[in-house]
Design a protein around this motif. Structure first.
Motif, PDB file in Angstrom:
ATOM      1  N   ILE A  77      39.185  63.979  23.026  1.00 55.05           N
ATOM      2  CA  ILE A  77      40.035  62.789  22.888  1.00 55.05           C
ATOM      3  C   ILE A  77      40.610  62.442  24.250  1.00 55.05           C
ATOM      4  O   ILE A  77      41.134  63.312  24.955  1.00 55.05           O
ATOM      5  CB  ILE A  77      41.185  63.026  21.881  1.00 55.05           C
ATOM      6  CG1 ILE A  77      40.628  63.394  20.496  1.00 55.05           C
ATOM      7  CG2 ILE A  77      42.077  61.791  21.775  1.00 55.05           C
ATOM      8  CD1 ILE A  77      41.682  63.876  19.518  1.00 55.05           C
ATOM      9  N   VAL A  78      40.517  61.169  24.614  1.00 59.64           N
ATOM     10  CA  VAL A  78      41.123  60.671  25.844  1.00 59.64           C
ATOM     11  C   VAL A  78      42.283  59.751  25.470  1.00 59.64           C
ATOM     12  O   VAL A  78      42.105  58.807  24.696  1.00 59.64           O
ATOM     13  CB  VAL A  78      40.100  59.908  26.706  1.00 59.64           C
ATOM     14  CG1 VAL A  78      40.789  59.214  27.876  1.00 59.64           C
ATOM     15  CG2 VAL A  78      39.027  60.866  27.225  1.00 59.64           C
ATOM     16  N   VAL A  79      43.451  60.041  26.005  1.00 55.65           N
ATOM     17  CA  VAL A  79      44.628  59.209  25.782  1.00 55.65           C
ATOM     18  C   VAL A  79      44.830  58.355  27.028  1.00 55.65           C
ATOM     19  O   VAL A  79      45.158  58.877  28.097  1.00 55.65           O
ATOM     20  CB  VAL A  79      45.879  60.068  25.511  1.00 55.65           C
ATOM     21  CG1 VAL A  79      47.095  59.177  25.296  1.00 55.65           C
ATOM     22  CG2 VAL A  79      45.658  60.968  24.298  1.00 55.65           C
ATOM     23  N   GLU A  80      44.623  57.047  26.903  1.00 53.25           N
ATOM     24  CA  GLU A  80      44.706  56.134  28.048  1.00 53.25           C
ATOM     25  C   GLU A  80      46.073  55.478  28.088  1.00 53.25           C
ATOM     26  O   GLU A  80      46.441  54.732  27.189  1.00 53.25           O
ATOM     27  CB  GLU A  80      43.600  55.073  27.938  1.00 53.25           C
ATOM     28  CG  GLU A  80      43.537  54.126  29.123  1.00 53.25           C
ATOM     29  CD  GLU A  80      44.572  53.012  29.028  1.00 53.25           C
ATOM     30  OE1 GLU A  80      45.320  52.820  30.013  1.00 53.25           O
ATOM     31  OE2 GLU A  80      44.631  52.332  27.987  1.00 53.25           O
ATOM     32  N   LEU A  81      46.838  55.754  29.152  1.00 54.45           N
ATOM     33  CA  LEU A  81      48.191  55.231  29.303  1.00 54.45           C
ATOM     34  C   LEU A  81      48.394  54.623  30.688  1.00 54.45           C
ATOM     35  O   LEU A  81      49.506  54.619  31.212  1.00 54.45           O
ATOM     36  CB  LEU A  81      49.214  56.347  29.055  1.00 54.45           C
ATOM     37  CG  LEU A  81      49.140  57.007  27.674  1.00 54.45           C
ATOM     38  CD1 LEU A  81      50.058  58.218  27.609  1.00 54.45           C
ATOM     39  CD2 LEU A  81      49.491  56.011  26.583  1.00 54.45           C
ATOM     40  N   LEU A  82      47.316  54.119  31.277  1.00 53.50           N
ATOM     41  CA  LEU A  82      47.405  53.568  32.628  1.00 53.50           C
ATOM     42  C   LEU A  82      47.970  52.155  32.633  1.00 53.50           C
ATOM     43  O   LEU A  82      48.614  51.731  33.582  1.00 53.50           O
ATOM     44  CB  LEU A  82      46.012  53.560  33.274  1.00 53.50           C
ATOM     45  CG  LEU A  82      45.352  54.931  33.450  1.00 53.50           C
ATOM     46  CD1 LEU A  82      43.916  54.760  33.925  1.00 53.50           C
ATOM     47  CD2 LEU A  82      46.149  55.784  34.430  1.00 53.50           C
ATOM     48  N   GLY A  83      47.728  51.396  31.582  1.00 56.01           N
ATOM     49  CA  GLY A  83      48.152  49.997  31.552  1.00 56.01           C
ATOM     50  C   GLY A  83      47.228  49.123  32.368  1.00 56.01           C
ATOM     51  O   GLY A  83      46.414  49.601  33.173  1.00 56.01           O
ATOM     52  N   GLY A  84      47.346  47.803  32.186  1.00 54.65           N
ATOM     53  CA  GLY A  84      46.503  46.873  32.917  1.00 54.65           C
ATOM     54  C   GLY A  84      45.065  46.898  32.404  1.00 54.65           C
ATOM     55  O   GLY A  84      44.722  47.629  31.471  1.00 54.65           O
ATOM     56  N   ILE A  85      44.225  46.080  33.034  1.00 59.27           N
ATOM     57  CA  ILE A  85      42.842  45.974  32.586  1.00 59.27           C
ATOM     58  C   ILE A  85      41.942  47.019  33.244  1.00 59.27           C
ATOM     59  O   ILE A  85      41.240  47.762  32.575  1.00 59.27           O
ATOM     60  CB  ILE A  85      42.298  44.549  32.858  1.00 59.27           C
ATOM     61  CG1 ILE A  85      43.177  43.491  32.150  1.00 59.27           C
ATOM     62  CG2 ILE A  85      40.849  44.437  32.406  1.00 59.27           C
ATOM     63  CD1 ILE A  85      43.185  43.597  30.653  1.00 59.27           C
ATOM     64  N   GLU A  86      41.930  47.057  34.562  1.00 61.84           N
ATOM     65  CA  GLU A  86      41.114  48.036  35.278  1.00 61.84           C
ATOM     66  C   GLU A  86      42.008  48.948  36.117  1.00 61.84           C
ATOM     67  O   GLU A  86      43.027  48.497  36.629  1.00 61.84           O
ATOM     68  CB  GLU A  86      40.101  47.327  36.190  1.00 61.84           C
ATOM     69  CG  GLU A  86      38.991  46.584  35.455  1.00 61.84           C
ATOM     70  CD  GLU A  86      38.043  47.527  34.706  1.00 61.84           C
ATOM     71  OE1 GLU A  86      38.140  48.755  34.865  1.00 61.84           O
ATOM     72  OE2 GLU A  86      37.218  47.003  33.944  1.00 61.84           O
ATOM     73  N   PRO A  87      41.658  50.245  36.192  1.00 57.82           N
ATOM     74  CA  PRO A  87      40.423  50.880  35.706  1.00 57.82           C
ATOM     75  C   PRO A  87      40.467  51.329  34.246  1.00 57.82           C
ATOM     76  O   PRO A  87      39.557  52.035  33.793  1.00 57.82           O
ATOM     77  CB  PRO A  87      40.291  52.094  36.616  1.00 57.82           C
ATOM     78  CG  PRO A  87      41.722  52.495  36.864  1.00 57.82           C
ATOM     79  CD  PRO A  87      42.490  51.198  36.967  1.00 57.82           C
ATOM     80  N   ALA A  88      41.521  50.928  33.506  1.00 55.06           N
ATOM     81  CA  ALA A  88      41.676  51.423  32.135  1.00 55.06           C
ATOM     82  C   ALA A  88      40.445  51.126  31.289  1.00 55.06           C
ATOM     83  O   ALA A  88      39.920  52.017  30.592  1.00 55.06           O
ATOM     84  CB  ALA A  88      42.926  50.808  31.509  1.00 55.06           C
ATOM     85  N   ARG A  89      39.948  49.885  31.333  1.00 52.97           N
ATOM     86  CA  ARG A  89      38.805  49.510  30.494  1.00 52.97           C
ATOM     87  C   ARG A  89      37.585  50.376  30.824  1.00 52.97           C
ATOM     88  O   ARG A  89      36.922  50.910  29.920  1.00 52.97           O
ATOM     89  CB  ARG A  89      38.478  48.037  30.678  1.00 52.97           C
ATOM     90  CG  ARG A  89      37.340  47.533  29.775  1.00 52.97           C
ATOM     91  CD  ARG A  89      36.720  46.272  30.328  1.00 52.97           C
ATOM     92  NE  ARG A  89      36.098  46.506  31.631  1.00 52.97           N
ATOM     93  CZ  ARG A  89      34.865  46.992  31.782  1.00 52.97           C
ATOM     94  NH1 ARG A  89      34.130  47.294  30.712  1.00 52.97           N
ATOM     95  NH2 ARG A  89      34.363  47.178  32.989  1.00 52.97           N
ATOM     96  N   SER A  90      37.269  50.491  32.109  1.00 55.28           N
ATOM     97  CA  SER A  90      36.087  51.256  32.516  1.00 55.28           C
ATOM     98  C   SER A  90      36.196  52.719  32.101  1.00 55.28           C
ATOM     99  O   SER A  90      35.212  53.333  31.663  1.00 55.28           O
ATOM    100  CB  SER A  90      35.887  51.156  34.029  1.00 55.28           C
ATOM    101  OG  SER A  90      35.648  49.820  34.421  1.00 55.28           O
ATOM    102  N   LEU A  91      37.375  53.295  32.222  1.00 56.78           N
ATOM    103  CA  LEU A  91      37.567  54.690  31.837  1.00 56.78           C
ATOM    104  C   LEU A  91      37.435  54.867  30.326  1.00 56.78           C
ATOM    105  O   LEU A  91      36.878  55.869  29.851  1.00 56.78           O
ATOM    106  CB  LEU A  91      38.929  55.180  32.321  1.00 56.78           C
ATOM    107  CG  LEU A  91      39.068  55.323  33.843  1.00 56.78           C
ATOM    108  CD1 LEU A  91      40.529  55.491  34.236  1.00 56.78           C
ATOM    109  CD2 LEU A  91      38.236  56.506  34.344  1.00 56.78           C
ATOM    110  N   MET A  92      37.952  53.908  29.554  1.00 57.49           N
ATOM    111  CA  MET A  92      37.815  53.967  28.101  1.00 57.49           C
ATOM    112  C   MET A  92      36.337  53.906  27.708  1.00 57.49           C
ATOM    113  O   MET A  92      35.874  54.655  26.834  1.00 57.49           O
ATOM    114  CB  MET A  92      38.598  52.826  27.452  1.00 57.49           C
ATOM    115  CG  MET A  92      40.111  52.963  27.607  1.00 57.49           C
ATOM    116  SD  MET A  92      41.019  51.443  27.185  1.00 57.49           S
ATOM    117  CE  MET A  92      40.833  51.423  25.406  1.00 57.49           C
TER     118      MET A  92
END
Length: 445
Positions: A77-92
């Motif tokens: 499980i990856v918990v994404e809490l970076l905010g914004g569009i990139e790099p959050a989208r690419s990492l997801m």
């Protein structure tokens, strides 16, 4: 219990991320019982490795390379809490392509890229969960998607941004202007140092897109949301609302047309009557009122912001993703139809509070009423406010088309002695009944 630990990677360690890591670490025994397997923090991506952090975990788990963390073998499980569009989208995307479920609170990336992200999750048999992206601690998205999945949702009305609600609440309580209330919100931690996304309404608009995708089973673009922020709201607006037994709130409204084939989504400041449930939502709290054909009216209310409430919702999604993973299940595919039937606000009918400032005697009340009537706007009530300077006429209209009201404002601005452009705010009817007519189109926007 499954003895192989479920490995969780956390991307981002700000206020929310810190609390998520602490919850996963401090409650690992209880969470293991609820999940059916031990939970193990595999790594935490941070910007600054030198910054002191009170996380209670081995500092060796920290990394400043989120992509390397996501690509590690065995991440569940990856918990994404970076905010914004990139790099959050690419990492997801990378996480899901490598077989990890994703939990996020990122309303911007979900609103902008939701259909594609859900398609990737379905293709790889993983979960994409984001309960905390709207209204933080309030259980809202899952009931809307699951409990009301067999019902026809007709309308969603809500306060979904805690910062603006706090600011407007302080303006109501103290009579202060926007700038002073916003400074207080920043000082007390209810607003970011740069509150643009909040006060311009873009944060609420993104949340409205997510709500609309679940309520109406279709996705739209954030650009389809008719949006006004609170930057134009004045202390005079708040005082006028008080005189009408109303309060000013930034409200998201999503509704179907009578024909059920189009819908309108908007975010704008409104005068909310004291008799409406949303009028009593104080401080940074959120509340959402859902109207459905069978269920009727349902109110969801609670802490809509803050590190602890948001972290609690995120860990709840982690538990859900873990349980499904152990059972070999994943979230059923969400319909990813992209809506092309969004409608502009010009087709909406409602009541309006209108303020017309008259400097001199060249324009009378009869002139004002006549200008409104020529544009199919009828007056429900009127009062005159005399001051040392220009006099002000304060009018409340009968239900009318917003397009007609906008035309009437242009006519009023052309009258002699009318200096400032007349100011208007929509009134959210206490019974929740506003009507979309058959004339509006996206070209009206």
């Amino acid at each position: 219990m499954n003895t192989r630990p479920l490995k969780v990677a956390v991307l981002g360690c700000g206020v929310v991320g810190t609390k998520v890591v602490r919850l996963l670490h401090d409650r690992r025994s209880a969470l293991a019982d609820r999940m059916g397997a031990p939970v193990e923090i595999a790594g935490v991506a941070v910007r600054d490795l030198q910054r002191p952090r009170d996380l209670g975990i081995d500092p060796a788990l920290l990394t400043n390379d989120p992509l390397e963390l996501v690509k590690r073998d065995g991440i569940d499980i990856v918990v994404e809490l970076l905010g914004g569009i990139e790099p959050a989208r690419s990492l997801m995307v990378t996480a899901m392509e490598r077989g990890a479920s994703v939990v996020s609170a990122n309303k911007a990336v979900v609103a902008e890229h939701g259909p594609v992200l859900h398609e990737i999750a379905a293709r790889h048999g993983v979960d994409l969960l984001y309960e905390a992206s709207v209204a933080a601690a309030i259980p809202l998205l899952r009931p809307l998607r699951d409990s009301l999945g067999g019902d026809d949702v007709t309308r969603v009305v809500g306060i979904v941004n805690g910062t603006t609600n706090y600011v407007l609440d302080r303006m109501t309580e103290t009579g202060s202007g926007l700038d002073a209330a916003l400074r207080e919100a920043i000082e007390r931690g209810y607003a970011e140092a740069d509150p643009t996304a909040d006060v311009e309404g873009t944060d609420a608009a993104a949340k409205a897109v997510i709500l609309g995708s679940l309520a109406f089973h279709s996705w739209m673009s954030p650009t389809d949301v008719y949006r006004e922020g609170i930057t134009g709201v004045t202390a005079e607006d708040v005082a006028d609302a008080r005189a009408c037994d109303c309060v000013v709130k930034l409200v998201a409204v999503l509704e179907r047309t009578a024909a059920q084939d189009e819908f309108l989504v908007r975010v704008q400041p409104m005068m909310v009557p004291r008799t409406h449930p949303l009028a009593e939502v104080k401080g940074a709290d959120n509340a959402v009122l859902i109207e459905a054909a069978s269920a009727g009216r349902l109110l969801f209310r609670g802490a809509g912001a803050g590190g602890a409430p948001t972290a609690g919702a995120i860990v709840g999604d982690v538990v859900t993703a873990a349980r499904r993973r152990l059972l070999g299940q994943h979230e059923p595919a969400v319909r990813t139809t992209v809506a092309d039937r969004a409608r502009a606000a010009g087709g909406l009918r409602g009541r309006y509070h209108l303020r017309v400032r008259v400097d001199g005697s060249a324009t009378s009340l009869d002139d004002i009423v006549s200008a409104l009537r020529r544009n199919e706007v009828r007056v429900g009530s009127v009062r005159r406010r005399r001051t040392a300077g220009p006099d002000t006429w304060v009018l409340v209209t009968e239900p009318c088309r917003e397009a007609d009201l906008l035309s009437a404002v242009d006519s009023l601005s052309a009258l002699p002695s009318v200096g400032d452009v007349p100011r208007f705010l929509r009134i959210l009817d206490s019974d929740g009944q506003e009507v979309v007519d058959g004339q509006g189109s996206t070209a009206d926007r």
